[in-house]
Motif scaffolding. Structure first.
Motif, short mmCIF file in Angstrom:
data_model
loop_
_atom_site.label_atom_id
_atom_site.label_comp_id
_atom_site.label_asym_id
_atom_site.label_seq_id
_atom_site.Cartn_x
_atom_site.Cartn_y
_atom_site.Cartn_z
N LEU A 143 23.16 61.56 19.59
CA LEU A 143 23.84 61.78 17.92
C LEU A 143 23.81 61.21 16.94
CD1 LEU A 143 27.34 63.62 20.03
CD2 LEU A 143 24.69 64.60 19.63
N TRP A 144 23.92 59.93 17.32
CA TRP A 144 23.47 59.14 16.07
C TRP A 144 22.11 58.97 14.89
CZ3 TRP A 144 26.39 54.45 13.74
CH2 TRP A 144 28.24 54.66 14.30
N LYS A 145 21.13 59.42 16.33
CA LYS A 145 19.69 58.96 15.90
C LYS A 145 20.08 60.43 14.91
CE LYS A 145 18.89 54.84 17.60
NZ LYS A 145 19.39 54.28 18.33
N ALA A 146 20.68 61.37 15.44
CA ALA A 146 20.38 62.61 14.80
C ALA A 146 21.29 62.79 13.59
CB ALA A 146 20.03 64.02 15.69
N GLY A 147 22.14 61.35 13.39
CA GLY A 147 23.38 62.02 11.69
C GLY A 147 24.24 62.27 12.10
N HIS A 148 24.29 62.84 13.45
CA HIS A 148 26.10 62.88 13.83
C HIS A 148 27.08 61.41 14.48
CE1 HIS A 148 24.23 67.17 14.32
NE2 HIS A 148 23.94 66.83 14.66
N LYS A 149 27.61 60.89 13.44
CA LYS A 149 27.87 60.31 13.18
C LYS A 149 29.43 59.78 14.21
CE LYS A 149 25.33 57.51 10.55
NZ LYS A 149 25.45 56.17 10.10
N VAL A 150 29.68 60.16 15.17
CA VAL A 150 31.14 60.93 16.66
C VAL A 150 30.87 59.30 17.43
CG1 VAL A 150 31.01 63.07 16.76
CG2 VAL A 150 29.75 62.25 18.13
N LYS A 151 32.12 58.90 17.23
CA LYS A 151 31.97 57.78 18.14
C LYS A 151 32.89 58.22 19.84
CE LYS A 151 34.92 53.90 16.02
NZ LYS A 151 35.91 54.17 15.29
N ASP A 152 33.25 59.10 19.90
CA ASP A 152 33.32 59.55 21.48
C ASP A 152 33.41 61.05 21.77
OD1 ASP A 152 34.51 59.23 23.63
OD2 ASP A 152 36.37 59.21 23.60
N ILE A 153 33.10 61.05 22.75
CA ILE A 153 32.86 62.48 23.24
C ILE A 153 33.86 62.58 25.08
CG2 ILE A 153 31.71 64.58 23.95
CD1 ILE A 153 29.24 64.22 22.54
N GLN A 154 34.63 63.30 25.07
CA GLN A 154 35.76 63.67 25.38
C GLN A 154 34.89 64.03 27.56
OE1 GLN A 154 39.00 62.33 26.92
NE2 GLN A 154 38.26 62.61 28.77
N MET A 155 35.06 62.39 27.94
CA MET A 155 33.79 63.27 29.48
C MET A 155 35.05 64.19 29.88
SD MET A 155 33.37 59.30 31.27
CE MET A 155 34.57 58.40 30.91
N PRO A 156 34.18 65.16 30.95
CA PRO A 156 33.17 65.00 30.87
C PRO A 156 32.99 65.94 29.87
CG PRO A 156 34.43 67.33 32.05
CD PRO A 156 35.69 66.10 31.57
N MET A 157 31.10 65.74 29.24
CA MET A 157 30.57 65.76 28.47
C MET A 157 29.99 67.35 28.97
SD MET A 157 29.36 62.46 27.29
CE MET A 157 28.22 62.30 28.22
N THR A 158 30.86 68.42 28.58
CA THR A 158 30.18 69.51 28.83
C THR A 158 29.66 70.45 27.52
OG1 THR A 158 32.25 70.74 27.96
CG2 THR A 158 31.97 69.95 30.31
N SER A 159 28.90 71.05 27.48
CA SER A 159 28.14 71.54 26.58
C SER A 159 28.82 72.12 25.41
CB SER A 159 27.71 72.85 27.32
OG SER A 159 26.38 72.83 28.66
N GLU A 160 30.12 72.27 26.03
CA GLU A 160 31.36 72.52 24.81
C GLU A 160 31.01 72.10 23.67
OE1 GLU A 160 34.97 74.41 25.97
OE2 GLU A 160 35.13 74.77 24.09
N ARG A 161 32.08 70.71 24.35
CA ARG A 161 32.31 69.50 24.04
C ARG A 161 31.04 68.86 22.97
NH1 ARG A 161 35.95 67.57 28.68
NH2 ARG A 161 37.97 68.35 28.19
N VAL A 162 30.46 68.77 23.28
CA VAL A 162 28.67 68.26 23.03
C VAL A 162 28.61 69.23 21.97
CG1 VAL A 162 26.39 67.40 23.00
CG2 VAL A 162 28.03 66.87 25.07
N TRP A 163 28.25 70.10 22.11
CA TRP A 163 27.62 71.48 20.75
C TRP A 163 28.72 71.08 19.84
CZ3 TRP A 163 29.50 75.47 17.88
CH2 TRP A 163 28.91 76.63 16.94
N ASN A 164 30.61 70.82 19.79
CA ASN A 164 31.63 70.89 18.57
C ASN A 164 31.20 69.78 18.16
OD1 ASN A 164 32.56 73.44 18.63
ND2 ASN A 164 34.44 72.78 20.59
N ALA A 165 30.23 68.48 18.75
CA ALA A 165 30.49 66.85 18.78
C ALA A 165 28.98 66.89 17.02
CB ALA A 165 29.82 66.16 19.43
N MET A 166 28.50 68.75 17.54
CA MET A 166 26.96 67.72 16.84
C MET A 166 27.68 69.10 15.61
SD MET A 166 23.13 68.06 19.27
CE MET A 166 24.50 70.02 20.24
N ASN A 167 28.55 70.18 15.68
CA ASN A 167 28.24 71.07 14.52
C ASN A 167 29.71 70.63 14.00
OD1 ASN A 167 26.06 73.16 14.86
ND2 ASN A 167 26.60 72.46 17.62
N ALA A 168 30.90 69.70 14.58
CA ALA A 168 31.60 69.06 13.53
C ALA A 168 31.64 69.38 11.80
CB ALA A 168 32.24 68.42 14.47
N GLY A 169 32.46 69.68 11.34
CA GLY A 169 32.33 69.06 9.70
C GLY A 169 31.30 70.00 9.11
#
Lengths: 789, 159
Positions: A763-789
């Motif tokens: 995610l960082w290498k793609a410009g999404h500077k998230v510090k944490d994603i709650q485990m288990p890293m489901t598609s939904e959680r990762v998608w939200n992290a990529m699309n936040a803000g």
């Protein structure tokens, strides 16, 4: 000479398993056996006003129905085996864990009544006729929320639900001062979620009382038959230990969850005498979810400070650890002495403080699950260092190399003394990471990552871990709160014909002791492996034992066997010397025979053993027989370590994480059977990766476990995982006779943060500077992290 | 009410009276005392109870004993013939495809069914075919290799 040690000898125990002849507890059928079903609370927190069992008792085929009221007051419940004190010196809060509740339930699954019937179906049918009147109360499930003012109380006499608070390391003000002057501080708040061990064999227990001998037998799916017997006899039912036999037959996986002494074991033993029939109880899977001790469940906040060169200067961690509603056998040890003491990691961090608050919640108990505390410590350290590398724009591998403790073998260069109470035995950390980088093709990988252009994000995550196994020196753990010793015992009985029976206190539930231990014995005695039998798991056959957990079997149990073999050989040499008319000092033992040095005069192991049992021509004053018991208490823990690397691809459209490669280079000391060690690593990796990507309990606000079946709780399946790429280095343990460190937990300890770090990296290498994603890293959680803000 | 059923298991005919609700796995374990077939869950998820019914792999916890009336079953106890291990059993031993052994019978029964349908499966195909079977010990790594071993051996034998 090593004919077997270091070789991938095929497992001797396999034949019975692959032909369907394994004997697990539920496979055992005793004459006139009755079946138990336990009615459990559907509520997390409720007052029990009344329990009406009349209709159930009246059903055809029902032998008896008992509730908490039928258990005498003198039986308070199952005990806790480890005491942790509050910072102020007060003893931890230790409310009783009753066999069945009387007036209050404290988690979904708390036992209300046991129905004993001619079949399991009848018992279950009858349980549906039991009428329980509850007053439902509010529940709390989160370990941090539980400690807040106004939270529902689990035990009325435990203020703020706090079981204990505890800290270790350097004084907090020193750590805070170091953080204040650091060039960079990485800070992270996260949840290490609760997971379920999920041995595929559900727990099962059969209690039996023999009136003729006034003797009880408990068959139970345990990792720990002798400790179960001790607790059951001395602390629960008040039975004479010599009148109780506990058998842990073939056990279908444990992963920690079968270490503990459970209430059901006491129930079937106690009521078997009253009912006058053997009683079998086997958990249904949903019952396992509700009652097998769970793992992890930490809520943490941590800071890691670095100087301008990237050298770590300080680490401060605050953790809330969930104990569940009752203290399981070793629960207090897990977030403290198996967790706080591991915060040095592989690094030279000069200031470390770990602060832990353990709380009760309206949930099932939490205790040791594969790794037990060490995965949680590793997760915290390794997440922080990878995140720090991203924040400081440094390479995560280089940052680690810069901070590694320099190599030490524990002999020429003494063990490394940490800031958190341990002294590592031996370690050489750079080679494991270097080997992992080589296996990845690291430079090529980074180039490929930069060029990636297929709709997917590519990421790499590292984890370089240490663990403490070979549990444990008794005096040390005693000082830390253990209420038991943690040595191991072994008896080596050489039969008159030279065949060897080895009785070990370790317990195999998949680890392959019947092979690995036999390899050790065969080489030490220079005899054929087929002439050896390893016996374990039965308190009538094995005099005493401390069981298997904490990657201790070979390091501690194997060492006990070696001690007994040394005694056999020492006595054997005296007999051989007598037969050869030589001095024992003039003999060599090799290839199963004693030879007078410099001659061809020799006598074989079998001849010596026969002579010891037919001592017609025998050394004066020497006892007949060739049979020795030993107890081995280690002088230190062992400290395996390794480098784990995950490579993931994330679908930009869906957030789905695919684990493309997993590389593990572990150092578990000397290896007796590489095939078995590799297998242990594989299994550990799958569980650690499972936590990162798939697994985690979900409790709703009322305290219901809403994913308490295999349909809802996601465990890794074959097509969720790649084949693993593994290798090892060998840094022998300097303080046990085999030089081994233990391999059971390594895979599970190192892997989880590597996978999360890989996703964060992508995610960082793609410009999404998230510090944490709650485990288990489901598609939904990762998608939200990529699309936040 | 009892129902009379006749089932051939590992080549031997058994006639019994069972309740309508009796699961086939309970019939196999409790009535026939063939305890190599295991129960790991209540939701048809784990595959520890996998056997062959009329030549196809099924989860015996998902079939009622009465539904199996008249059928031919093979359980893990029937996998080896004349004292010789089936190549799948050999593969699991040679490649360390088992640890605690609890999932193993179901795994082997699912895997032999796969090789009947697809004698030379790819790693991907093997992993997909094992979707109905949980193993908590091995991480599946060596189970895949065990099945590849068996495929190699069986193909070699028929080549």
């Amino acid at each position: 000479m090593t004919k077997y040690i270091g070789k991938s000898v095929k497992r001797l125990e396999d034949k019975r398993f692959i032909t369907g002849q394994g004997k697990y507890t539920d496979d055992i059928k005793l004459n006139n056996m009755a079946y138990a079903y336990i009615l459990r609370s559907p509520y997390a927190n409720a007052k029990v006003n009344s329990i009406d069992t009349d209709a159930a008792k009246a059903m055809d085929g029902v032998a008896a129905v008992f509730t908490g009221a039928d258990v005498p007051e003198s039986i308070a419940g199952v005990p806790c085996g480890w005491q942790v004190n509050f910072k102020n010196g007060d003893t931890m809060k230790e409310p009783p864990h009753p066999l069945m509740v009387r007036t209050k339930v404290r988690h979904v699954g708390d036992a209300i009544a046991i129905v004993i019937a001619d079949s399991k179906a009848i018992a279950k049918d009858a349980s549906e006729l039991i009428n329980v009147d509850y007053d439902i109360l509010d529940a709390v499930t989160d370990p941090k929320a539980a400690a807040q003012p106004g939270a529902p109380l689990v035990h009325e006499d435990v203020p703020n639900n706090i079981c204990f608070d505890w800290e270790i390391g350097n004084p907090k003000d020193e750590v805070e001062a170091a953080l204040a002057s650091a060039a960079h501080v990485t800070e992270l708040e996260f949840v290490n979620q609760r997971v379920v061990p999920n041995a595929i064999e559900p727990r099962s227990a059969i209690g039996e009382y023999d009136t003729a001998y006034d003797r009880y037998t408990l068959h139970t799916s345990t990792q720990n038959p002798h400790l179960t017997r001790l607790l059951l006899c001395a602390f629960v039912l008040g039975l004479p230990e010599h009148k109780v036999r506990v058998v842990g037959p073939d056990v279908g996986g444990g992963f920690g969850s079968k270490i503990f002494h459970y209430t059901e074991e006491a129930l079937v033993v106690y009521f078997s005498k009253i009912v006058g029939r053997p009683i079998k109880w086997t958990a249904e899977r949903s019952e396992s979810f509700l009652t097998d001790a769970h793992g992890r469940d930490h809520v943490s906040h941590a800071k890691m400070g670095f100087d301008a060169d990237g050298k770590m200067v300080a680490l401060q961690a605050y953790t809330y650890a969930n104990m569940g509603a009752y203290l399981s056998t070793f629960a207090p040890a897990v977030p403290t002495y198996l967790h706080g003491t591991l915060f040095q990691g592989l690094y030279t961090t000069p200031k470390i403080n770990v602060d832990v608050t353990a709380t009760f919640t309206h949930t099932n108990a939490v205790d040791a699950y594969r790794g037990a505390g060490r995965p949680e410590a590793t997760y915290l350290i390794e997440r922080l260092i990878d995140l720090a590398a991203l924040e400081m724009n440094m390479d995560p591998a280089e940052l680690r190399m810069k901070n590694f403790i320099p190599a030490f073998d524990g002999v020429e260069k003494e063990g490394y003394v940490t800031q958190v109470a341990l002294q590592y035995d031996s370690g050489n950390y750079e080679p494991v990471l270097n080997r992992a980088l080589e296996m990845i093709g690291y430079e090529d990988f980074r180039a490929k990552q930069a060029a990636q252009n297929n709709g997917k994000l590519l990421g790499i995550g590292f984890s370089t871990y240490i663990e403490a196994c070979g549990i444990a020196p008794s005096a040390v753990v005693g000082a830390l709160g253990a209420r038991a010793g943690l040595f191991e015992s072994a008896q080596v009985t050489v039969q008159p014909t030279g065949k060897v029976s080895v009785y070990t206190g370790s317990h195999s539930h998949g680890q392959g002791h019947e092979t690995t231990f036999a390899q050790v014995v065969a080489d030490k005695l220079g005899i054929d492996i087929g002439d050896i039998e390893i016996i374990h798991g039965d308190s009538d056959r094995v005099a005493f034992g401390m069981g298997t957990y904490g990657s201790r079997s070979l390091a501690v149990g194997g060492s006990a066997i070696v001690k007994s073999i040394d005694k056999v050989l020492e006595k054997g040499a005296k007999i051989a010397a007598h037969l050869l008319e030589a001095s024992p000092d003039d003999l060599n033992y090799e290839d199963g025979k004693w030879t007078v040095k410099g001659t061809d005069k020799s006598v074989g192991f079998g001849d010596v053993s026969l002579t010891s049992y037919v001592p017609h021509n025998y050394p004066e004053g020497l006892e007949p027989g060739l049979d020795f018991s030993s107890f081995y208490d280690p002088t230190n823990f062992t400290y395996p370590f390794g480098a784990h690397v995950a490579i993931v691809e994330i679908d930009k459209e869906t957030g789905k994480v695919e684990l493309k490669r997993f590389i593990a280079v572990d150092d578990v000391g000397n290896v007796i059977n590489p095939m078995i060690v590799d297998g242990q690593i594989h299994g550990g990796l799958a569980q650690g990766i499972g936590q990162a990507l798939h697994e985690g309990t979900v409790y709703d606000e009322t305290g219901q476990l809403i994913n308490g079946t295999y349909m809802d709780y996601c465990m890794p399946r074959a097509d969720d995982l790649p084949s693993f790429e593994i290798d090892r280095t060998v840094t022998p343990c300097p303080h046990n006779p085999l030089g081994v460190k233990g391999a059971g937990e390594a895979g599970c300890i190192g892997s989880t943060p590597a996978v999360v770090n890989a996703v964060i990296d992508a995610l960082w290498k793609a410009g999404h500077k998230v510090k944490d994603i709650q485990m288990p890293m489901t598609s939904e959680r990762v998608w939200n992290a990529m699309n936040a803000g | 009410m009892a129902n009379k059923i006749s089932i051939t298991v590992n080549g031997k005919m058994h006639t019994a009276e069972v309740e309508a609700r009796t699961l086939l796995v309970d019939f196999i374990r409790e009535h026939l005392s063939l305890t190599g077939t295991h129960i790991g869950c209540d939701t048809s998820s784990c595959g520890a109870c996998t056997i062959h019914m009329d030549g196809k792999a099924i989860k015996s916890c998902t079939v009622l004993a009465v539904q199996a009336d008249g059928s031919e079953l093979t359980t893990v106890e029937g996998l080896s013939k004349n004292g010789e291990l089936h190549p799948m059993q050999e593969g699991f031993r040679e490649e360390h495809g088992l640890q605690c052994g609890f999932c193993t019978p179901g795994m082997m029964m699912a895997a032999t069914d796969l090789l009947k349908r697809n004698p030379s499966p790819s790693e991907h195909e093997i992993r997909e075919a094992l979707e109905g079977n949980f193993c908590r010990c091995t991480g599946y790594h060596n189970i895949v290799k065990s099945i590849q071993y068996a495929a190699g051996k069986m193909n070699g034998a028929t080549a």
